[in-house]
Design a protein around this motif. Sequence first.
Motif, PDB file in Angstrom:
ATOM      1  N   SER A  52      23.509  26.033 -62.703  1.00 18.89           N
ATOM      2  CA  SER A  52      24.167  24.870 -63.304  1.00 18.89           C
ATOM      3  C   SER A  52      23.172  23.734 -63.527  1.00 18.89           C
ATOM      4  CB  SER A  52      25.301  24.366 -62.398  1.00 18.89           C
ATOM      5  OG  SER A  52      24.764  23.674 -61.271  1.00 18.89           O
ATOM      6  N   GLY A  53      22.072  23.756 -62.775  1.00 22.09           N
ATOM      7  CA  GLY A  53      21.080  22.699 -62.865  1.00 22.09           C
ATOM      8  C   GLY A  53      21.486  21.438 -62.111  1.00 22.09           C
ATOM      9  N   LEU A  54      22.606  21.466 -61.429  1.00 16.72           N
ATOM     10  CA  LEU A  54      23.115  20.259 -60.774  1.00 16.72           C
ATOM     11  C   LEU A  54      22.666  20.085 -59.325  1.00 16.72           C
ATOM     12  CD1 LEU A  54      26.781  20.380 -62.176  1.00 16.72           C
ATOM     13  CD2 LEU A  54      24.839  19.014 -63.014  1.00 16.72           C
ATOM     14  N   THR A  55      22.101  21.131 -58.719  1.00 21.43           N
ATOM     15  CA  THR A  55      21.737  21.043 -57.304  1.00 21.43           C
ATOM     16  C   THR A  55      20.330  20.494 -57.088  1.00 21.43           C
ATOM     17  OG1 THR A  55      20.761  23.245 -57.130  1.00 21.43           O
ATOM     18  CG2 THR A  55      23.162  23.091 -56.829  1.00 21.43           C
ATOM     19  N   GLY A  56      19.506  20.515 -58.128  1.00 19.37           N
ATOM     20  CA  GLY A  56      18.125  20.060 -58.008  1.00 19.37           C
ATOM     21  C   GLY A  56      17.165  21.112 -57.483  1.00 19.37           C
ATOM     22  N   HIS A  57      17.671  22.284 -57.118  1.00 16.60           N
ATOM     23  CA  HIS A  57      16.813  23.346 -56.600  1.00 16.60           C
ATOM     24  C   HIS A  57      16.035  24.016 -57.731  1.00 16.60           C
ATOM     25  CE1 HIS A  57      19.790  23.038 -53.337  1.00 16.60           C
ATOM     26  NE2 HIS A  57      18.785  23.428 -52.568  1.00 16.60           N
ATOM     27  N   ALA A  58      14.892  24.548 -57.384  1.00 15.26           N
ATOM     28  CA  ALA A  58      14.107  25.383 -58.298  1.00 15.26           C
ATOM     29  C   ALA A  58      14.216  26.825 -57.822  1.00 15.26           C
ATOM     30  CB  ALA A  58      12.650  24.952 -58.287  1.00 15.26           C
ATOM     31  N   GLU A  59      14.175  27.749 -58.775  1.00 13.55           N
ATOM     32  CA  GLU A  59      14.041  29.158 -58.423  1.00 13.55           C
ATOM     33  C   GLU A  59      12.595  29.342 -57.980  1.00 13.55           C
ATOM     34  OE1 GLU A  59      15.281  32.112 -61.216  1.00 13.55           O
ATOM     35  OE2 GLU A  59      17.219  31.151 -61.555  1.00 13.55           O
ATOM     36  N   VAL A  60      12.388  29.852 -56.775  1.00 15.44           N
ATOM     37  CA  VAL A  60      11.046  30.009 -56.214  1.00 15.44           C
ATOM     38  C   VAL A  60      10.885  31.376 -55.573  1.00 15.44           C
ATOM     39  CG1 VAL A  60      10.816  27.526 -55.756  1.00 15.44           C
ATOM     40  CG2 VAL A  60      11.682  29.026 -53.958  1.00 15.44           C
ATOM     41  N   VAL A  61       9.661  31.693 -55.250  1.00 11.37           N
ATOM     42  CA  VAL A  61       9.378  32.853 -54.407  1.00 11.37           C
ATOM     43  C   VAL A  61       8.623  32.375 -53.190  1.00 11.37           C
ATOM     44  CG1 VAL A  61       9.393  34.577 -56.250  1.00 11.37           C
ATOM     45  CG2 VAL A  61       7.246  33.453 -55.622  1.00 11.37           C
ATOM     46  N   GLN A  62       8.848  33.067 -52.091  1.00 14.70           N
ATOM     47  CA  GLN A  62       8.076  32.797 -50.877  1.00 14.70           C
ATOM     48  C   GLN A  62       7.284  34.069 -50.588  1.00 14.70           C
ATOM     49  OE1 GLN A  62       9.818  31.559 -46.850  1.00 14.70           O
ATOM     50  NE2 GLN A  62       8.963  29.702 -47.752  1.00 14.70           N
ATOM     51  N   ILE A  63       5.978  33.885 -50.535  1.00 16.25           N
ATOM     52  CA  ILE A  63       5.045  34.998 -50.428  1.00 16.25           C
ATOM     53  C   ILE A  63       4.365  34.973 -49.074  1.00 16.25           C
ATOM     54  CG2 ILE A  63       2.909  35.951 -51.393  1.00 16.25           C
ATOM     55  CD1 ILE A  63       3.765  34.499 -54.023  1.00 16.25           C
ATOM     56  N   THR A  64       4.359  36.100 -48.402  1.00 16.09           N
ATOM     57  CA  THR A  64       3.623  36.259 -47.156  1.00 16.09           C
ATOM     58  C   THR A  64       2.386  37.087 -47.492  1.00 16.09           C
ATOM     59  OG1 THR A  64       5.705  36.260 -45.932  1.00 16.09           O
ATOM     60  CG2 THR A  64       3.756  37.075 -44.769  1.00 16.09           C
ATOM     61  N   PHE A  65       1.199  36.568 -47.140  1.00 11.88           N
ATOM     62  CA  PHE A  65      -0.029  37.254 -47.526  1.00 11.88           C
ATOM     63  C   PHE A  65      -1.075  37.182 -46.419  1.00 11.88           C
ATOM     64  CE2 PHE A  65      -0.394  32.873 -48.777  1.00 11.88           C
ATOM     65  CZ  PHE A  65      -1.724  32.528 -48.620  1.00 11.88           C
ATOM     66  N   ASP A  66      -2.024  38.106 -46.503  1.00 19.48           N
ATOM     67  CA  ASP A  66      -3.102  38.235 -45.522  1.00 19.48           C
ATOM     68  C   ASP A  66      -4.355  37.568 -46.077  1.00 19.48           C
ATOM     69  OD1 ASP A  66      -5.148  39.043 -43.815  1.00 19.48           O
ATOM     70  OD2 ASP A  66      -4.446  41.119 -43.680  1.00 19.48           O
ATOM     71  N   THR A  67      -4.808  36.510 -45.435  1.00 15.74           N
ATOM     72  CA  THR A  67      -5.974  35.766 -45.915  1.00 15.74           C
ATOM     73  C   THR A  67      -7.279  36.557 -45.780  1.00 15.74           C
ATOM     74  OG1 THR A  67      -6.239  34.650 -43.781  1.00 15.74           O
ATOM     75  CG2 THR A  67      -4.917  33.522 -45.469  1.00 15.74           C
ATOM     76  N   ASN A  68      -7.263  37.663 -45.048  1.00 14.20           N
ATOM     77  CA  ASN A  68      -8.444  38.530 -45.001  1.00 14.20           C
ATOM     78  C   ASN A  68      -8.594  39.323 -46.297  1.00 14.20           C
ATOM     79  OD1 ASN A  68      -9.476  37.875 -42.482  1.00 14.20           O
ATOM     80  ND2 ASN A  68      -8.182  39.381 -41.440  1.00 14.20           N
ATOM     81  N   VAL A  69      -7.500  39.402 -47.062  1.00 14.60           N
ATOM     82  CA  VAL A  69      -7.503  40.178 -48.298  1.00 14.60           C
ATOM     83  C   VAL A  69      -7.520  39.272 -49.530  1.00 14.60           C
ATOM     84  CG1 VAL A  69      -6.265  41.946 -49.629  1.00 14.60           C
ATOM     85  CG2 VAL A  69      -6.252  42.029 -47.124  1.00 14.60           C
ATOM     86  N   ILE A  70      -6.742  38.202 -49.492  1.00  9.42           N
ATOM     87  CA  ILE A  70      -6.656  37.278 -50.622  1.00  9.42           C
ATOM     88  C   ILE A  70      -6.467  35.861 -50.096  1.00  9.42           C
ATOM     89  CG2 ILE A  70      -4.149  37.593 -50.940  1.00  9.42           C
ATOM     90  CD1 ILE A  70      -4.876  37.432 -54.060  1.00  9.42           C
ATOM     91  N   SER A  71      -7.121  34.926 -50.738  1.00 10.19           N
ATOM     92  CA  SER A  71      -7.041  33.530 -50.294  1.00 10.19           C
ATOM     93  C   SER A  71      -5.853  32.827 -50.943  1.00 10.19           C
ATOM     94  CB  SER A  71      -8.323  32.784 -50.661  1.00 10.19           C
ATOM     95  OG  SER A  71      -8.418  32.639 -52.076  1.00 10.19           O
ATOM     96  N   TYR A  72      -5.454  31.726 -50.347  1.00 12.54           N
ATOM     97  CA  TYR A  72      -4.401  30.884 -50.934  1.00 12.54           C
ATOM     98  C   TYR A  72      -4.852  30.385 -52.304  1.00 12.54           C
ATOM     99  CZ  TYR A  72      -0.984  27.085 -51.386  1.00 12.54           C
ATOM    100  OH  TYR A  72       0.014  26.238 -51.833  1.00 12.54           O
ATOM    101  N   GLU A  73      -6.124  30.047 -52.430  1.00 10.17           N
ATOM    102  CA  GLU A  73      -6.652  29.595 -53.725  1.00 10.17           C
ATOM    103  C   GLU A  73      -6.476  30.683 -54.788  1.00 10.17           C
ATOM    104  OE1 GLU A  73     -10.664  27.718 -55.763  1.00 10.17           O
ATOM    105  OE2 GLU A  73     -10.694  28.208 -53.628  1.00 10.17           O
ATOM    106  N   ASP A  74      -6.814  31.923 -54.458  1.00 12.08           N
ATOM    107  CA  ASP A  74      -6.646  33.023 -55.419  1.00 12.08           C
ATOM    108  C   ASP A  74      -5.171  33.246 -55.759  1.00 12.08           C
ATOM    109  OD1 ASP A  74      -9.360  33.504 -55.691  1.00 12.08           O
ATOM    110  OD2 ASP A  74      -9.387  35.108 -54.194  1.00 12.08           O
ATOM    111  N   ILE A  75      -4.298  33.127 -54.764  1.00  9.34           N
ATOM    112  CA  ILE A  75      -2.849  33.241 -55.007  1.00  9.34           C
ATOM    113  C   ILE A  75      -2.435  32.192 -56.039  1.00  9.34           C
ATOM    114  CG2 ILE A  75      -0.583  32.783 -53.942  1.00  9.34           C
ATOM    115  CD1 ILE A  75      -1.444  35.443 -52.973  1.00  9.34           C
ATOM    116  N   LEU A  76      -2.905  30.962 -55.858  1.00 11.38           N
ATOM    117  CA  LEU A  76      -2.526  29.885 -56.779  1.00 11.38           C
ATOM    118  C   LEU A  76      -3.123  30.067 -58.169  1.00 11.38           C
ATOM    119  CD1 LEU A  76      -2.616  26.688 -54.550  1.00 11.38           C
ATOM    120  CD2 LEU A  76      -0.625  27.918 -55.420  1.00 11.38           C
ATOM    121  N   VAL A  77      -4.337  30.572 -58.266  1.00 14.24           N
ATOM    122  CA  VAL A  77      -4.919  30.827 -59.585  1.00 14.24           C
ATOM    123  C   VAL A  77      -4.082  31.873 -60.327  1.00 14.24           C
ATOM    124  CG1 VAL A  77      -6.923  31.791 -60.806  1.00 14.24           C
ATOM    125  CG2 VAL A  77      -7.259  30.093 -58.987  1.00 14.24           C
TER     126      VAL A  77
END
Length: 179
Positions: A52-77
């Motif tokens: 409805s667009g009335l709640t102010g929420h965004a559709e999002v994903v929550q990602i769990t990741f291993d920093t030994n494999v991929i960095s937060y910076e790479d996730i964001l890129v």
Amino acid sequence: MNDKNIQVATFGGGCFWCTEAVFQEVKGVANVVSGYSGGHVPGHPTYREICSGLTGHAEVVQITFDTNVISYEDILVIFMTTHDPTTLNRQGADKGTQYRSVIYYHDDAQKEIAELVVKEVAPYYENTIVTEISPLDVFYEAEKEHQDYYRNNQTQGYCSFVITPKLAKLRKLHADKLN
């Protein structure tokens, strides 16, 4: 995976079905959950309320990741290059505040990295990046039918015409970061 190497990232880049499908292919990502964040009404919102667009929420994903494999910076890129961060409250035909481009940071380090990545990718876009960077307040998991949506509905029209091309772009731009 060692628990100290596990991080969580939360962001929205339009329809969560698209963003979920992208990150399910990334090496080092252990889990991707579709949900809602950033709203201003109390209680656990429903998909119908979000749309409805009335709640102010965004559709999002929550990602769990291993920093030994991929960095937060790479996730964001990957995030910033697999959706259009220059369109306010819109991704393709999906319009409304629920489809805004947003990074919800979990701590000050994530905030700093998010600000840096946005600055780094800005020159690659003709238009100004409008991605919101805000602290995560609450993450609400979306209903079961919205989890693993692309995997369960690949022949559905939206998946074929919207998500499949995003995945092709992901594979072209970030092949070295994929499973």
